[in-house]
Design a protein around this motif. Structure first.
Motif, PDB file in Angstrom:
ATOM      1  N   SER A 152      -9.698  -0.991   3.265  1.00 12.85           N
ATOM      2  CA  SER A 152      -8.360  -1.049   3.629  1.00 12.85           C
ATOM      3  C   SER A 152      -8.073  -0.336   5.056  1.00 12.85           C
ATOM      4  CB  SER A 152      -7.529  -0.081   2.624  1.00 12.85           C
ATOM      5  OG  SER A 152      -8.232   1.340   2.502  1.00 12.85           O
ATOM      6  N   TYR A 184      -9.999   2.024   9.561  1.00 13.89           N
ATOM      7  CA  TYR A 184     -10.367   1.375   8.570  1.00 13.89           C
ATOM      8  C   TYR A 184     -11.410   2.202   7.648  1.00 13.89           C
ATOM      9  CZ  TYR A 184     -13.654  -1.212  11.054  1.00 13.89           C
ATOM     10  OH  TYR A 184     -15.030  -1.650  11.558  1.00 13.89           O
ATOM     11  N   HIS A 239      -7.422 -10.818   6.639  1.00 13.29           N
ATOM     12  CA  HIS A 239      -6.696 -10.072   5.617  1.00 13.29           C
ATOM     13  C   HIS A 239      -5.925 -11.136   5.010  1.00 13.29           C
ATOM     14  CE1 HIS A 239      -3.449 -10.498   8.484  1.00 13.29           C
ATOM     15  NE2 HIS A 239      -3.869  -9.458   9.285  1.00 13.29           N
ATOM     16  N   VAL A 290      -4.644   1.706  -1.939  1.00 14.88           N
ATOM     17  CA  VAL A 290      -4.148  -0.026  -2.267  1.00 14.88           C
ATOM     18  C   VAL A 290      -5.271  -0.590  -3.407  1.00 14.88           C
ATOM     19  CG1 VAL A 290      -5.574  -0.703  -0.354  1.00 14.88           C
ATOM     20  CG2 VAL A 290      -3.665  -2.158  -1.141  1.00 14.88           C
ATOM     21  N   LEU A 338       1.012  -1.108  -0.027  1.00 12.44           N
ATOM     22  CA  LEU A 338       0.211  -0.047   0.185  1.00 12.44           C
ATOM     23  C   LEU A 338       0.937   1.028  -0.101  1.00 12.44           C
ATOM     24  CD1 LEU A 338      -0.142   1.192   3.229  1.00 12.44           C
ATOM     25  CD2 LEU A 338      -1.432  -0.695   3.516  1.00 12.44           C
ATOM     26  N   ALA A 340      -7.622  -2.653  -3.984  1.00 14.51           N
ATOM     27  CA  ALA A 340      -8.607  -3.636  -3.342  1.00 14.51           C
ATOM     28  C   ALA A 340      -9.835  -3.354  -3.893  1.00 14.51           C
ATOM     29  CB  ALA A 340      -8.363  -3.555  -1.824  1.00 14.51           C
ATOM     30  N   TRP A 349      -5.695  -5.156   3.755  1.00 14.97           N
ATOM     31  CA  TRP A 349      -6.643  -4.675   2.894  1.00 14.97           C
ATOM     32  C   TRP A 349      -7.417  -6.032   2.384  1.00 14.97           C
ATOM     33  CZ3 TRP A 349      -1.641  -4.218   2.315  1.00 14.97           C
ATOM     34  CH2 TRP A 349      -0.796  -5.126   1.364  1.00 14.97           C
ATOM     35  N   SER A 405      -2.500 -10.414   2.627  1.00 17.68           N
ATOM     36  CA  SER A 405      -2.683  -8.999   2.247  1.00 17.68           C
ATOM     37  C   SER A 405      -2.408  -8.138   3.486  1.00 17.68           C
ATOM     38  CB  SER A 405      -4.258  -8.516   1.710  1.00 17.68           C
ATOM     39  OG  SER A 405      -4.214  -9.467   0.458  1.00 17.68           O
TER      40      SER A 405
END
Length: 608
Positions: free
Chosen positions: A80, A97, A183, A74, A55, A76, A174, A186
């Protein structure tokens, strides 16, 4: 050049990577048109398992308003997150988040468990902008005060521009689900200097480190792996000893009688083994070979903590009658049982100077370095162990000065550790406290405390307190990772030749610490200044689900789901949202095994 190419693989598929030759219109467009004037710093934080994924973190510190302004980008589809961590993992982390499906920004924290971040009672982050670009990038901007009023749920963002103040450990994650969830791979982690001063520019510090070493170092000795076959088992500790003769061959010493000064440590990791390398510890040994009783930790690596260096004019003397041999301890974690994986080149470069230094750096160990209680049990349940170094230790070993300045402090426990505190006591009062509230051995072998340098004077005593929790009576003090330790490593100056350690069995009687142990109540939160619902029953109650059944806690009374009132207002910390209880609901996608003992530990609150 070698260090840079080994540290980060060349990546052609990630537009966030500064080494990439490919850019994405969405993120690059935002960065050039919107971010340029709003942020003073940006950094790519690679994923732990894959240096080509990660990220982008942008930030600005506003000293006038005492706020931090951040942006996270990022690739996704769902959410995130970024956070501030004590040890580099989730436990005890302060998290913010963003969920793209709702456009909601959530200020959250994580208790002493690997669980979904729990929504703060007070939301201190303010969402400035959130978007999903056409090419699949989530970007959110937010700000908060450096010091908030949320107290226990937030971590203070302190000025880390001094070379003596440990950088902030940033963690990120993310995912593609609509709400925040596990996650997997990730996840990213990096030590980041958030503040700048006239000499040290904010960032990961690599440019400053390389400039310092290029100007000051006379050479380096590279201790590394050579085509090491990573075992299939989940956990492997690999110890590699470099004798004094080996260090002569590697160029650290001219001969077995010579000395030099270490001015920096640079950890390098084979990019192909990032997934497996958990941490590296570098031990210095007072003898010509390696043995447990002669070694002290002098440097440590965990993902994101890539280097350590002393300011100009300072150095750690080695060779001669001081540290002679060195040992690298690698912790490999192969949780998937992968076969045929090779590590070639992970290790540490020891940068040294043969020139005299103005200030000699010393090392001392508090707690129980000699493992005086080896083989004895730590106790079942929750326990608190204290080792107190008496005032006479400083009085007798500070022969050249009346005081020293501690510039780095690292705590060390093993798997059953929960919290650790180091306190300096002067005249019956605590004048400095260095604490790791949420110990996590899975993330860090030695946890550096983020604090300003402090003074240790003659007449001072030092109290090392370790908190453990064990369900077994068989856990004992010892050197294995499944045994326990309690010790603190101090870097200080100016060096006092006899100030090396303070422990119960020390050969210096003035530096023999006292020991005491206390069994804590089962509901104790280990004296943390936070009420943690993972350990203290939530008020006025909590819910625990196992398949089709549930248990509700009211003042430690447990009743069945059938006794819950339909329509009861509840707040689920697994979703972070308020809800209404309805008959037959489980509220969790994954069943959670529970009993009357665990029901009080589930983070779901009832609202009155």
């Amino acid at each position: 050049t070698e260090s840079i190419t080994r540290r980060t693989a060349q990546c052609d598929d990630n537009p966030l990577d500064p080494l990439s030759s490919v850019s994405a219109t969405g993120y690059e467009g935002w960065k050039s048109s919107l971010a340029a004037g709003r942020f003073t710093n940006d950094l790519f934080i690679p994923a732990i398992s894959n240096p080509c994924k990660g990220l982008a973190f942008h930030w600005k510190i506003d000293q006038v308003s005492s706020k931090i302004h951040i942006a996270v980008a990022v690739e996704a589809e769902g959410w995130s997150a970024i956070g501030f961590s004590e040890t580099g993992g989730m436990k005890g982390a302060d998290i913010v988040y963003y969920e793209a499906s709702t456009g909601e920004l959530v200020d959250a924290y994580v208790p002493d468990a690997y669980v979904r971040p729990m929504k703060d009672e007070i939301q201190d982050w303010t969402l400035i902008n959130g978007q999903v670009t056409d090419d699949g990038f989530i970007i959110f901007e937010a700000e908060r005060s450096l010091v908030t009023n949320a107290g226990n749920e937030d971590r203070e963002i302190i000025d880390d521009s001094s070379v003596h103040v440990h950088n902030h450990l940033m963690i990120g994650a993310w995912g593609d689900t609509s709400t925040i969830s596990f996650h997997g791979q990730s996840v990213a982690r990096k030590a980041v200097q958030l503040f700048s001063d006239a000499e040290n520019v904010a960032g990961d510090g690599l440019a400053i480190f390389y400039e310092e070493m290029a100007n000051r170092a006379d050479g380096s000795a590279f201790l590394r792996t050579y085509n090491y076959n990573i075992p299939r088992r989940k956990t492997t500790y690999e110890d590699v000893c470099y004798t004094a003769s080996d260090m002569v061959d590697l160029g650290l010493y001219e001969d077995l009688s010579s000395t030099t000064h270490i001015i920096g440590f640079e950890f390098l990791v084979d990019p192909s083994s990032r997934k497996y390398l958990h941490h590296i510890l570098l031990y210095g040994h007072l003898t010509s070979a390696c043995s447990f009783w002669s070694g002290q930790v002098v440097a440590a690596w965990t993902p994101g903590n890539d280097f350590i260096f002393f300011p100009e004019g300072m150095g750690l003397e080695v060779g001669g009658d001081i540290f002679k041999a060195f040992m690298l301890q690698y912790h490999f974690s192969n949780v998937d049982g992968d076969v045929g994986e090779i590590d070639d080149g992970s290790g540490v470069k020891i940068h040294f100077s043969n020139e005299p230094v103005d200030i000699e750096v010393g090392m001392a160990v508090m707690g129980d370095f000699q493992l005086s209680r080896s083989g004895l049990p730590i106790g079942q349940g929750k326990t608190m162990h204290q080792f107190i170094c008496p005032p006479g230790c400083a009085d007798s070993t500070f022969v050249n000065n009346d005081e020293v300045t501690v510039i780095a402090e690292g705590h060390h426990m093993h798997q059953k550790g929960k919290r650790m505190v180091g306190e300096v006591m002067r005249g019956g009062e605590v004048v400095n406290t260095a604490v790791v509230d949420y110990w996590d051995f899975d993330q860090n072998g030695v946890s550096l405390v983020r604090q300003e340098p402090y003074v240790l004077k003659k007449g001072d005593s030092y109290r090392a307190t370790c908190y453990f929790e064990s369900n077994s009576r068989n856990v004992v003090w010892g050197e294995a990772s499944f045994d326990e330790m309690c010790m603190t490593f101090l870097y200080y100056y100016p060096k006092q030749p006899q100030f090396l350690q303070c422990s119960p069995d020390n050969f210096q009687k003035e530096c023999r610490s006292s020991y005491s142990v206390e069994t804590l109540d089962s509901e104790s939160n280990f004296d943390r200044p936070v009420t943690d619902v993972e350990e203290v029953p939530p008020l006025p109650g909590g819910l625990c689900f196992s398949g089709e059944t549930a248990v509700q806690a009211f003042d430690n009374r447990f009743v069945k789901m059938k006794d819950l009132e339909v329509g009861q207002k509840i707040r689920s910390s697994t979703t972070g949202k308020d809800d209404i209880f309805t008959a037959g609901r489980t509220l969790m996608r994954r069943p959670l095994q529970c009993s009357s003992k665990s029901a009080s530990k589930v983070p779901v609150r009832l609202l009155k």
